[in-house]
Design a protein around this motif. Structure first.
Motif, PDB file in Angstrom:
ATOM      1  N   HIS B 164       0.808  -1.226   0.000  1.00 12.76           N
ATOM      2  CA  HIS B 164       0.000   0.000   0.000  1.00 12.76           C
ATOM      3  C   HIS B 164       0.838   1.271   0.000  1.00 12.76           C
ATOM      4  N   ASN B 165       2.053   1.184  -0.493  1.00 12.08           N
ATOM      5  CA  ASN B 165       2.909   2.369  -0.642  1.00 12.08           C
ATOM      6  C   ASN B 165       3.037   3.184   0.635  1.00 12.08           C
ATOM      7  N   ALA B 166       3.216   2.508   1.746  1.00  8.14           N
ATOM      8  CA  ALA B 166       3.390   3.222   3.011  1.00  8.14           C
ATOM      9  C   ALA B 166       4.890   3.317   3.312  1.00  8.14           C
ATOM     10  N   LYS B 167       5.512   4.326   2.728  1.00 10.35           N
ATOM     11  CA  LYS B 167       6.975   4.451   2.737  1.00 10.35           C
ATOM     12  C   LYS B 167       7.576   4.497   4.150  1.00 10.35           C
ATOM     13  N   HIS B 168       6.972   5.284   5.017  1.00  7.67           N
ATOM     14  CA  HIS B 168       7.515   5.447   6.364  1.00  7.67           C
ATOM     15  C   HIS B 168       7.457   4.125   7.129  1.00  7.67           C
ATOM     16  N   LEU B 169       6.324   3.459   7.073  1.00 12.33           N
ATOM     17  CA  LEU B 169       6.163   2.158   7.736  1.00 12.33           C
ATOM     18  C   LEU B 169       7.130   1.142   7.140  1.00 12.33           C
ATOM     19  N   LEU B 170       7.281   1.188   5.830  1.00 13.54           N
ATOM     20  CA  LEU B 170       8.193   0.272   5.134  1.00 13.54           C
ATOM     21  C   LEU B 170       9.616   0.438   5.658  1.00 13.54           C
ATOM     22  N   ASP B 171      10.085   1.680   5.708  1.00 20.01           N
ATOM     23  CA  ASP B 171      11.456   1.940   6.166  1.00 20.01           C
ATOM     24  C   ASP B 171      11.662   1.475   7.595  1.00 20.01           C
ATOM     25  N   MET B 172      10.693   1.767   8.457  1.00 24.08           N
ATOM     26  CA  MET B 172      10.843   1.406   9.859  1.00 24.08           C
ATOM     27  C   MET B 172      10.834  -0.113  10.036  1.00 24.08           C
ATOM     28  N   ALA B 173       9.948  -0.805   9.328  1.00 27.93           N
ATOM     29  CA  ALA B 173       9.864  -2.263   9.426  1.00 27.93           C
ATOM     30  C   ALA B 173      11.143  -2.898   8.885  1.00 27.93           C
ATOM     31  N   LEU B 174      11.613  -2.375   7.760  1.00 28.12           N
ATOM     32  CA  LEU B 174      12.829  -2.906   7.151  1.00 28.12           C
ATOM     33  C   LEU B 174      14.022  -2.713   8.088  1.00 28.12           C
ATOM     34  N   GLY B 175      14.072  -1.549   8.721  1.00 32.80           N
ATOM     35  CA  GLY B 175      15.142  -1.286   9.680  1.00 32.80           C
ATOM     36  C   GLY B 175      15.144  -2.307  10.811  1.00 32.80           C
ATOM     37  N   LEU B 176      13.956  -2.583  11.338  1.00 36.60           N
ATOM     38  CA  LEU B 176      13.826  -3.536  12.441  1.00 36.60           C
ATOM     39  C   LEU B 176      14.249  -4.945  11.999  1.00 36.60           C
ATOM     40  N   ILE B 177      13.835  -5.308  10.794  1.00 35.82           N
ATOM     41  CA  ILE B 177      14.158  -6.653  10.290  1.00 35.82           C
ATOM     42  C   ILE B 177      15.659  -6.808  10.074  1.00 35.82           C
ATOM     43  N   THR B 178      16.279  -5.822   9.424  1.00 33.36           N
ATOM     44  CA  THR B 178      17.706  -5.955   9.122  1.00 33.36           C
ATOM     45  C   THR B 178      18.583  -5.892  10.383  1.00 33.36           C
ATOM     46  N   GLU B 179      18.008  -5.422  11.480  1.00 30.82           N
ATOM     47  CA  GLU B 179      18.755  -5.430  12.750  1.00 30.82           C
ATOM     48  C   GLU B 179      18.699  -6.798  13.432  1.00 30.82           C
ATOM     49  N   ASN B 180      17.793  -7.657  12.964  1.00 33.79           N
ATOM     50  CA  ASN B 180      17.602  -8.959  13.612  1.00 33.79           C
ATOM     51  C   ASN B 180      17.657 -10.104  12.608  1.00 33.79           C
ATOM     52  N   MET B 181      18.592 -10.004  11.649  1.00 32.37           N
ATOM     53  CA  MET B 181      18.645 -10.967  10.557  1.00 32.37           C
ATOM     54  C   MET B 181      18.847 -12.397  11.046  1.00 32.37           C
ATOM     55  N   ASP B 182      19.559 -12.538  12.169  1.00 33.46           N
ATOM     56  CA  ASP B 182      19.841 -13.889  12.672  1.00 33.46           C
ATOM     57  C   ASP B 182      18.566 -14.647  13.029  1.00 33.46           C
ATOM     58  N   LYS B 183      17.508 -13.898  13.405  1.00 33.44           N
ATOM     59  CA  LYS B 183      16.263 -14.564  13.804  1.00 33.44           C
ATOM     60  C   LYS B 183      15.273 -14.690  12.651  1.00 33.44           C
ATOM     61  N   LEU B 184      15.579 -13.994  11.545  1.00 32.18           N
ATOM     62  CA  LEU B 184      14.571 -13.840  10.494  1.00 32.18           C
ATOM     63  C   LEU B 184      14.047 -15.161   9.934  1.00 32.18           C
ATOM     64  N   THR B 185      14.962 -16.029   9.533  1.00 28.37           N
ATOM     65  CA  THR B 185      14.527 -17.230   8.800  1.00 28.37           C
ATOM     66  C   THR B 185      13.710 -18.184   9.664  1.00 28.37           C
ATOM     67  N   ARG B 186      13.717 -17.974  10.982  1.00 21.28           N
ATOM     68  CA  ARG B 186      12.931 -18.841  11.863  1.00 21.28           C
ATOM     69  C   ARG B 186      11.451 -18.430  11.916  1.00 21.28           C
ATOM     70  N   LEU B 187      11.146 -17.256  11.390  1.00 25.86           N
ATOM     71  CA  LEU B 187       9.752 -16.769  11.449  1.00 25.86           C
ATOM     72  C   LEU B 187       8.866 -17.457  10.412  1.00 25.86           C
ATOM     73  N   ASP B 188       7.648 -17.823  10.841  1.00 20.34           N
ATOM     74  CA  ASP B 188       6.673 -18.393   9.901  1.00 20.34           C
ATOM     75  C   ASP B 188       6.349 -17.412   8.783  1.00 20.34           C
ATOM     76  N   GLU B 189       6.242 -16.119   9.183  1.00 21.69           N
ATOM     77  CA  GLU B 189       5.889 -15.089   8.200  1.00 21.69           C
ATOM     78  C   GLU B 189       6.966 -14.997   7.113  1.00 21.69           C
ATOM     79  N   TYR B 190       8.214 -15.301   7.501  1.00 17.32           N
ATOM     80  CA  TYR B 190       9.299 -15.263   6.524  1.00 17.32           C
ATOM     81  C   TYR B 190       9.066 -16.340   5.456  1.00 17.32           C
TER      82      TYR B 190
END
Lengths: 225, 225
Positions: B164-190
């Motif tokens: 939905h082209n929500a740039k601010h939310l996108l940047d913030m979510a991406l920032g949070l994800i890239t700070e926790n890459m070690d846990k990422l692949t364990r997520l179902d949503e991933y």
């Protein structure tokens, strides 16, 4: 050293600001808070009741857009337009006792909560605001006139404020007058006021007297301590 | 001592505040300024063009009040109502792809610039705001969703923001994800995202990589100094 804000002692290593910057910051904070209050009252003025929250507002559905804006901002227009008055039949409101300039500014303000005014226009708008009970516009004009208050216009402002129930302007003008009583009787506006509205002159003297009594009481109080 | 605000030296007699109070005051000022910005954008959203300043707005005279409010806040509704579309003939706009609750909140917001929302409603409203180009509502919902961002909803928020082209939310979510890459692949949503929208997963890795490269460059830079 003692901190002017939290009143606690602190050492050089914990120094924050100098006195001047502290005072400046306090002023800035006060200004920002005033700006917030102003913006909030503008918002209240511009906000409509939502149709989902105000089912009785469905009456408005029969009115045109411009009518609803006016009805929303002024209880007088609301009554005119919603009741069985000539205005609601014709869809036209006649305002004959205002200049074109004032009327234009008045209508603009209803939509935008803003007006570009000088002292003359502010007085005209205050009269309209009083008549149609547009509180936000009235206090807007009052604030403006207070900011322009000086010795030369003080008696005129006092009399004008009296006539149109502008309490804040009245208090400020009266304050200014009672601080300069020695110069008062020399003013042409004073002589005029004595002739046209002597009761208002009496109120000036009463205010002056009560101020003197208060000051005297305060002096006595501090002497007693 | 040196004043943290004006950077000049001052003596004990000119002491203003301690460090703690200075920092608190700076934060308060920032907060007040943010509140002012918020209020100003609400005002812009609620303000109408005055008929005296916008003669072309006379087209609106033919529309009912509720229609003009919608047309004023949303270019999409404006086009629907002012052009020769079914909606302008019937005076009815059909919105079928939203829940009753979301639609009610949406309409309320058009009148009041306010909404009482939870995360679910904020997402629904953001979709409506995007569709009908109500910018102020969109950024309102985005800010709310950013404030609720956490590790558990980060991937879902990221994918939603993308859609939905929500740039601010996108940047913030991406920032949070890239700070926790070690846990990422364990997520179902991933796992789900890899299946449904692998391009979005690629963008996560690209963002992570570019962050690493930047961090490395910064370290090299500071070493060189």
């Amino acid at each position: 050293m003692r901190c002017l804000s939290c009143k606690e002692e602190y050492g050089t290593g914990d120094a924050g600001t100098c006195k001047e910057c502290y005072e400046e910051a306090s002023e800035t904070e006060e200004e920002l808070k005033r700006e917030i209050e102003d913006l909030k009252s503008k918002l209240t003025f511009l906000r409509f009741w939502s149709p989902t929250e105000n089912p009785s507002g469905s009456r408005s559905h029969a009115l045109g857009f411009y009518d609803v804006v006016l009805a929303n901002r002024s209880p007088v227009f609301k009554a005119m337009l919603e009741n069985e008055m000539t205005e609601s039949q014709s869809g036209t409101i006649n305002i004959t006792d205002a200049s074109y300039e004032a009327l234009r500014a008045f209508v603009n303000f209803m939509y935008t909560a803003e007006a570009c005014i000088d002292e003359h226009l502010a007085s005209e708008l205050l009269v309209l605001a009083e008549k149609y009970q547009v509180k936000h516009l009235k206090s807007y004009c009052e604030k403006f006139l207070v900011s322009k208050l000086n010795w030369d216009n003080s008696v005129m402002s006092y009399s004008f404020a009296h006539q149109h129930n502008a309490k804040h302007l009245l208090d400020m003008a009266l304050g200014l007058i009672t601080e300069n009583m020695d110069k008062l009787t020399r003013l042409d506006e004073y002589t005029e006021l004595v002739e046209k509205a002597p009761r208002l002159v009496v109120e000036i003297y009463e205010a002056y007297l009560s101020k003197q009594v208060n000051t005297a009481a305060q002096k006595d109080g501090s002497r007693a301590i």
